[in-house]
Design a protein around this motif. Sequence first.
Motif, PDB file in Angstrom:
ATOM      1  N   GLY A  15       0.799  -1.223   0.000  1.00 17.91           N
ATOM      2  CA  GLY A  15       0.000   0.000   0.000  1.00 17.91           C
ATOM      3  C   GLY A  15       0.836   1.280   0.000  1.00 17.91           C
ATOM      4  O   GLY A  15       0.308   2.376  -0.206  1.00 17.91           O
ATOM      5  N   SER A  16       2.138   1.138   0.221  1.00 21.14           N
ATOM      6  CA  SER A  16       2.976   2.350   0.224  1.00 21.14           C
ATOM      7  C   SER A  16       3.181   2.845  -1.201  1.00 21.14           C
ATOM      8  O   SER A  16       3.143   2.067  -2.160  1.00 21.14           O
ATOM      9  CB  SER A  16       4.328   2.071   0.887  1.00 21.14           C
ATOM     10  OG  SER A  16       5.032   1.112   0.133  1.00 21.14           O
ATOM     11  N   LYS A  17       3.390   4.160  -1.304  1.00 19.66           N
ATOM     12  CA  LYS A  17       3.534   4.762  -2.629  1.00 19.66           C
ATOM     13  C   LYS A  17       4.919   5.385  -2.770  1.00 19.66           C
ATOM     14  O   LYS A  17       5.536   5.767  -1.779  1.00 19.66           O
ATOM     15  CB  LYS A  17       2.470   5.835  -2.841  1.00 19.66           C
ATOM     16  CG  LYS A  17       1.091   5.231  -2.981  1.00 19.66           C
ATOM     17  CD  LYS A  17       0.059   6.262  -3.320  1.00 19.66           C
ATOM     18  CE  LYS A  17      -1.297   5.562  -3.516  1.00 19.66           C
ATOM     19  NZ  LYS A  17      -2.408   6.483  -3.533  1.00 19.66           N
ATOM     20  N   GLU A  18       5.376   5.483  -3.998  1.00 22.47           N
ATOM     21  CA  GLU A  18       6.673   6.133  -4.220  1.00 22.47           C
ATOM     22  C   GLU A  18       6.647   6.887  -5.550  1.00 22.47           C
ATOM     23  O   GLU A  18       6.036   6.423  -6.523  1.00 22.47           O
ATOM     24  CB  GLU A  18       7.794   5.080  -4.232  1.00 22.47           C
ATOM     25  CG  GLU A  18       9.176   5.711  -4.282  1.00 22.47           C
ATOM     26  CD  GLU A  18      10.327   4.695  -4.239  1.00 22.47           C
ATOM     27  OE1 GLU A  18      10.079   3.477  -4.311  1.00 22.47           O
ATOM     28  OE2 GLU A  18      11.484   5.159  -4.164  1.00 22.47           O
ATOM     29  N   TYR A  19       7.320   8.032  -5.551  1.00 25.62           N
ATOM     30  CA  TYR A  19       7.488   8.781  -6.802  1.00 25.62           C
ATOM     31  C   TYR A  19       8.866   8.452  -7.356  1.00 25.62           C
ATOM     32  O   TYR A  19       9.880   8.760  -6.720  1.00 25.62           O
ATOM     33  CB  TYR A  19       7.390  10.291  -6.528  1.00 25.62           C
ATOM     34  CG  TYR A  19       6.012  10.717  -6.103  1.00 25.62           C
ATOM     35  CD1 TYR A  19       5.049  11.053  -7.045  1.00 25.62           C
ATOM     36  CD2 TYR A  19       5.667  10.764  -4.751  1.00 25.62           C
ATOM     37  CE1 TYR A  19       3.774  11.440  -6.657  1.00 25.62           C
ATOM     38  CE2 TYR A  19       4.391  11.141  -4.355  1.00 25.62           C
ATOM     39  CZ  TYR A  19       3.455  11.478  -5.317  1.00 25.62           C
ATOM     40  OH  TYR A  19       2.195  11.853  -4.936  1.00 25.62           O
ATOM     41  N   LEU A  20       8.904   7.820  -8.504  1.00 28.82           N
ATOM     42  CA  LEU A  20      10.188   7.377  -9.048  1.00 28.82           C
ATOM     43  C   LEU A  20      10.781   8.427  -9.976  1.00 28.82           C
ATOM     44  O   LEU A  20      10.079   9.055 -10.773  1.00 28.82           O
ATOM     45  CB  LEU A  20      10.009   6.073  -9.834  1.00 28.82           C
ATOM     46  CG  LEU A  20       9.440   4.891  -9.051  1.00 28.82           C
ATOM     47  CD1 LEU A  20       9.214   3.714 -10.000  1.00 28.82           C
ATOM     48  CD2 LEU A  20      10.360   4.498  -7.902  1.00 28.82           C
ATOM     49  N   ILE A  21      12.093   8.596  -9.864  1.00 27.36           N
ATOM     50  CA  ILE A  21      12.820   9.485 -10.770  1.00 27.36           C
ATOM     51  C   ILE A  21      13.520   8.597 -11.794  1.00 27.36           C
ATOM     52  O   ILE A  21      14.077   7.553 -11.439  1.00 27.36           O
ATOM     53  CB  ILE A  21      13.853  10.330  -9.999  1.00 27.36           C
ATOM     54  CG1 ILE A  21      13.153  11.106  -8.884  1.00 27.36           C
ATOM     55  CG2 ILE A  21      14.576  11.288 -10.929  1.00 27.36           C
ATOM     56  CD1 ILE A  21      14.109  11.825  -7.966  1.00 27.36           C
ATOM     57  N   SER A  22      13.515   9.048 -13.034  1.00 24.04           N
ATOM     58  CA  SER A  22      13.933   8.146 -14.106  1.00 24.04           C
ATOM     59  C   SER A  22      15.359   7.641 -13.976  1.00 24.04           C
ATOM     60  O   SER A  22      15.658   6.515 -14.343  1.00 24.04           O
ATOM     61  CB  SER A  22      13.746   8.822 -15.458  1.00 24.04           C
ATOM     62  OG  SER A  22      14.479  10.018 -15.488  1.00 24.04           O
ATOM     63  N   GLU A  23      16.266   8.454 -13.429  1.00 23.85           N
ATOM     64  CA  GLU A  23      17.657   7.992 -13.382  1.00 23.85           C
ATOM     65  C   GLU A  23      17.859   6.781 -12.481  1.00 23.85           C
ATOM     66  O   GLU A  23      18.803   6.033 -12.634  1.00 23.85           O
ATOM     67  CB  GLU A  23      18.584   9.086 -12.831  1.00 23.85           C
ATOM     68  CG  GLU A  23      18.951  10.104 -13.850  1.00 23.85           C
ATOM     69  CD  GLU A  23      18.407  11.437 -13.436  1.00 23.85           C
ATOM     70  OE1 GLU A  23      17.594  11.454 -12.496  1.00 23.85           O
ATOM     71  OE2 GLU A  23      18.768  12.435 -14.070  1.00 23.85           O
TER      72      GLU A  23
END
Length: 270
Positions: free
Chosen positions: A251-259
């Motif tokens: 249920g946890s969320k993460e904002y991924l950065i492309s690098e």
Amino acid sequence: MKEETLDYEDFKSDLSSKYMGRSVYYFDSIDSTNTKAKKLASKGAKEGTVIISEEQTAGRGRLGRSWISPKHKGLWMSIILRPNIEPINAVKITQIVAAAIHKSINCLGIKSLIKWPNDIVLNDKKLCGILTEMNAELNTINYVVIGIGINVNLNEDEIPKDIRAIATSLKIESKDTVDRKALLCSILANFEIFYDEFLKNFNMETALKICRENSAILGKEIQVIKKDSCLCAKAIDITNDGRLLVEYKDGSKEYLISEEVSVRGLMGYI
Ligand code: ADP
């Protein structure tokens, strides 16, 4: 039959952009257009300068991976940019390039999808890769180099066996030879429009809309691969600043950065 070539003289009459692709360094063969672009950029080459080669002998992907670039079969090129933006915002340009390429491929009647952050895919195989590299100080960008590799007219036997399951070309999918010149001019023109819009007021809405509506992964279960981990997640959204929002099983969320990451499907490449 003489191969069609992509020197500036060959395509300038079809090009509608103002500065994108108006200064061109053309090669019959080169190690990597991105490597050359970085050298030219450090010597002062101006924004919109394009480096094109008919083949790359050491084409590069992200994270030290290699990019296969056979002669006269693709668009193997790099674009030099000098955006007056914070270095942290440079990754957004990858999404803008992806949207521009997608639009141009779509105009050929070929329905590709964008696989965040840097690939264009068709039938679950990779058609195009984008490699964004930057040279910056703490607060200023010296230059950004956008490497673009598009598999245009490769036949199946021109794709190495080890990547045949994950790679394809416009010709293989459309069963027709594609005009590389027209595609090149279309991409440069579309990219200039999106890029100008972005620089003017940080607006990348048009590009993001294309990336979201034509995403290969949004709404799907994916694998998020980082240096030391591989986790299953659901791809939820691409944020206004071009990051990928994912939700993990707990249920946890993460904002991924492309690098930082590579994204794969649960069963394979997508
Ligand atoms: P990723 O998909 O992990 O982000 P990159 O964008 O860095 O990968 O691209 C490099 C990878 O793409 C290589 O490791 C190889 O598997 C694959 N590849 C190399 N050349 C081509 C090509 N011409 N077309 C499609 N895929 C390629």
